[in-house]
Every structure is written in C-alpha cells, then in structure tokens.
Enzyme design. Structure first.
Site, PDB file in Angstrom:
ATOM      1  N   ASN A  11      20.361 -45.907 -74.329  1.00 50.43           N
ATOM      2  CA  ASN A  11      19.045 -45.506 -73.835  1.00 50.43           C
ATOM      3  C   ASN A  11      19.071 -45.661 -72.323  1.00 50.43           C
ATOM      4  O   ASN A  11      19.007 -46.775 -71.819  1.00 50.43           O
ATOM      5  CB  ASN A  11      17.980 -46.414 -74.475  1.00 50.43           C
ATOM      6  CG  ASN A  11      16.594 -46.207 -73.878  1.00 50.43           C
ATOM      7  OD1 ASN A  11      16.361 -45.235 -73.151  1.00 50.43           O
ATOM      8  ND2 ASN A  11      15.683 -47.124 -74.169  1.00 50.43           N
ATOM      9  N   LYS A  13      16.891 -44.801 -70.190  1.00 52.93           N
ATOM     10  CA  LYS A  13      15.563 -45.016 -69.576  1.00 52.93           C
ATOM     11  C   LYS A  13      15.434 -44.122 -68.331  1.00 52.93           C
ATOM     12  O   LYS A  13      15.945 -43.006 -68.354  1.00 52.93           O
ATOM     13  CB  LYS A  13      15.382 -46.499 -69.261  1.00 52.93           C
ATOM     14  CG  LYS A  13      15.703 -47.382 -70.480  1.00 52.93           C
ATOM     15  CD  LYS A  13      15.322 -48.812 -70.312  1.00 52.93           C
ATOM     16  CE  LYS A  13      15.673 -49.583 -71.586  1.00 52.93           C
ATOM     17  NZ  LYS A  13      15.202 -50.951 -71.587  1.00 52.93           N
ATOM     18  N   HIS A  98       9.131 -46.726 -78.007  1.00 51.69           N
ATOM     19  CA  HIS A  98       9.824 -47.815 -77.291  1.00 51.69           C
ATOM     20  C   HIS A  98       8.777 -48.743 -76.673  1.00 51.69           C
ATOM     21  O   HIS A  98       7.715 -48.297 -76.236  1.00 51.69           O
ATOM     22  CB  HIS A  98      10.732 -47.228 -76.210  1.00 51.69           C
ATOM     23  CG  HIS A  98      11.630 -48.255 -75.608  1.00 51.69           C
ATOM     24  ND1 HIS A  98      11.191 -49.150 -74.657  1.00 51.69           N
ATOM     25  CD2 HIS A  98      12.930 -48.553 -75.849  1.00 51.69           C
ATOM     26  CE1 HIS A  98      12.204 -49.956 -74.335  1.00 51.69           C
ATOM     27  NE2 HIS A  98      13.265 -49.614 -75.037  1.00 51.69           N
ATOM     28  N   GLU A 100       8.552 -50.069 -73.926  1.00 49.06           N
ATOM     29  CA  GLU A 100       8.148 -49.727 -72.554  1.00 49.06           C
ATOM     30  C   GLU A 100       7.104 -48.613 -72.556  1.00 49.06           C
ATOM     31  O   GLU A 100       6.214 -48.584 -71.709  1.00 49.06           O
ATOM     32  CB  GLU A 100       9.387 -49.353 -71.726  1.00 49.06           C
ATOM     33  CG  GLU A 100      10.182 -50.608 -71.376  1.00 49.06           C
ATOM     34  CD  GLU A 100      11.683 -50.401 -71.223  1.00 49.06           C
ATOM     35  OE1 GLU A 100      12.137 -49.254 -71.077  1.00 49.06           O
ATOM     36  OE2 GLU A 100      12.407 -51.423 -71.271  1.00 49.06           O
ATOM     37  N   GLU A 168      13.636 -54.170 -81.653  1.00 50.63           N
ATOM     38  CA  GLU A 168      13.890 -54.630 -80.294  1.00 50.63           C
ATOM     39  C   GLU A 168      12.859 -55.683 -79.899  1.00 50.63           C
ATOM     40  O   GLU A 168      11.731 -55.331 -79.502  1.00 50.63           O
ATOM     41  CB  GLU A 168      13.788 -53.455 -79.314  1.00 50.63           C
ATOM     42  CG  GLU A 168      14.758 -52.337 -79.594  1.00 50.63           C
ATOM     43  CD  GLU A 168      15.040 -51.514 -78.344  1.00 50.63           C
ATOM     44  OE1 GLU A 168      16.193 -51.481 -77.928  1.00 50.63           O
ATOM     45  OE2 GLU A 168      14.096 -50.936 -77.781  1.00 50.63           O
ATOM     46  N   GLY A 174      16.399 -56.249 -71.579  1.00 51.96           N
ATOM     47  CA  GLY A 174      16.706 -56.347 -70.157  1.00 51.96           C
ATOM     48  C   GLY A 174      16.687 -57.759 -69.599  1.00 51.96           C
ATOM     49  O   GLY A 174      16.697 -57.949 -68.389  1.00 51.96           O
ATOM     50  N   SER A 214      19.397 -56.495 -74.910  1.00 57.09           N
ATOM     51  CA  SER A 214      20.509 -57.212 -74.257  1.00 57.09           C
ATOM     52  C   SER A 214      21.810 -57.196 -75.064  1.00 57.09           C
ATOM     53  O   SER A 214      22.555 -58.180 -75.046  1.00 57.09           O
ATOM     54  CB  SER A 214      20.095 -58.644 -73.913  1.00 57.09           C
ATOM     55  OG  SER A 214      19.032 -58.628 -72.974  1.00 57.09           O
TER      56      SER A 214
END
Ligand code: PGA
Length: 253
Positions: A11, A13, A98, A100, A168, A174, A214
């Site tokens: 991904n 992003k 996602h 985010e 996730e 991250g 991660s």
C-alpha cells in the site's frame, strides 16, 4: 480447511512518482527469479496517478489495485475515482476503509460497505480494512470493535473471490509496533469465527485474512505462518524493493 494462497499487498499510500515504479520492476524480477508466484500472490495498491503506467509496464507477475473508490458508478464527485475507472486502467483490487481514510475522510463502516458493493459490481476484489485504535485496545474492547466493523463493512454476499479482509491495528500502522504473533493468531482466529457467523462456514473459511501494521523483513517470518494469517498489507516496507522482497522471502521454500 483448504489451503489459501497467501497474498502480500503493498500500500503505497500518498507516496511515489513515476520513477518509483522501478522499485516494482525490481520486485517483479525478484519474484520471477525465485519462482515465488507459485506460493504467494503479489499486489501493489498505488496512487491512482501511477496505475495506468504500472499496469502497462508490469504485466503478469504482479497485480495492481487502487486505494479507495467512490460508492457511486459515476457523476458529480470532484476528485473522486470510481471502481469502473480503476478497472479501466487494469486494476484488479481496491483497498476500502483503510484507517487513514476512516480518520482523514470520516468514512464510517456504512460508507465502506457501499464502496465495497461498488467495487464488487465493477469486478474488483475489495481489501476491506478494520482495526482498533490504541484507546480501544487500552479499554479492552478490541474484539467488539472488530466485530462491529467487520459485520457493518462486509456485504452479506461477499465471496472469497471478491473480498479480502485486512486486520490493521491502528496503533501498529507506521509506528514500528506490532502485536505479538500470539495476539495476531488469536485475533485472526476470532475474525474467522465472526466471518463464519456473517457469511457462513464455506465462504468464511476461504476468505483471505491479511495482517497489516509495521510488517517488515525482520518480523514477516514470525507473522506470516500463523493460523488464519493469509498474508500481509504492507505500507512503509512496500516502497523499497529490497524491503518488500525481504518480506516475500518468508515464503521461499
Ligand atoms: P505500515 O502500513 O506497514 O507502514 O505500518 C500498513 C498500512 O497502513 O496498510
């Protein structure tokens, strides 16, 4: 339970310019050199600006997907991308929900469900993301949060062909932090049970459950061979071929 072929999905992003596609060419060469395609599927979910070029340049060994799509087929939605547009440039999959996007664009599971339906109608495989925040984890409500997100985001007629789930934990994305392998195995076992209730045993047992957050060359081996873990959704470590190939190395025989 029949064996599920694992998937490692990158991904990107909001990262990557045209020159960055050289990294994916290097991944393709590494996958071919080690014959990894027999044992693992590889997908890159790219910024929309790179998709057409990527699918044109790199065929076969690697699949491509988008990172979001609109719930509507077309219309007055400035800046948005429809599922059919992704299909048109050669994508076979799309990430939906996602964390985010849930955070930055206030997407709720009901929105994710509609986007997933749109993706499915267009013939895309949806990678539906769910995950608890650090606060929810601290409150010990992880399973309740995941169950709700899963049941509200996944259409009742989902199939193993058109649906993949990515677990996730938001606090692991991250950050370099990951749950322990035991925790991942336990959570994925729980998600499989929820899927069985939601979709029935047959379908639920064939759906890919990815872990994301991660994932790196250093922890891939300990996370990728757990019960009910059928691959990974990889952010940061998908940007460099060397890191991504280091994760794929977990599948070398
Ligand atoms: P990360 O991101 O691998 O950089 O933690 C994963 C993701 O958000 O899909």
């Amino acid at each position: 339970m029949a064996a599920i072929k694992p998937l490692i999905a990158g991904n990107w992003k909001m990262n990557g310019l045209q020159a960055s596609l050289a990294e994916i060419e290097a991944v393709r060469d590494g996958v071919s050199a080690h014959n990894l395609n027999h044992v693992v599927d590889v997908l890159f979910c790219l910024p929309t600006t790179l998709l057409a070029q990527a699918t044109h340049m790199i065929k076969g060994t690697i699949q491509f997907g988008g990172q979001d799509c609109h719930a509507k087929i077309s219309g007055a939605h400035t800046g948005d991308i429809s599922a059919a547009m992704l299909v048109d440039v050669g994508a076979t999959a799309v990430i939906v929900g996602h964390s985010e996007r849930r955070a930055d664009h206030n997407e709720r599971s009901q929105d994710v469900l509609q986007k997933t339906k749109a993706a499915q109608s267009a013939g895309l495989t949806s990678i539906i993301c769910i995950g608890e925040t650090a606060g929810e984890r601290a409150m010990n409500i992880t399973e309740a949060v995941l169950k709700r997100q899963l049941c509200e985001s996944v259409p009742k007629d989902a199939t193993p062909e058109n649906t993949i789930i990515a677990y996730e934990p938001v606090w692991a994305i991250g950050t370099g932090l990951t749950p322990t392998p035991e925790d991942v195995a336990q959570t994925h076992g729980f998600l499989r049970e929820v899927l069985e209730m939601h979709l029935g045993l047959d379908v639920a047992q064939k759906i890919k459950l990815l872990y994301g957050g991660s994932v790196k060359p250093g922890n891939a081996n300990s996370l990728m061979h757990l019960n009910n873990v059928n691959g990974a959704l990889v952010g940061g470590a998908s940007l460099k071929a060397q890191d991504f190939l280091g994760i794929l190395a977990a599948f070398k025989q």
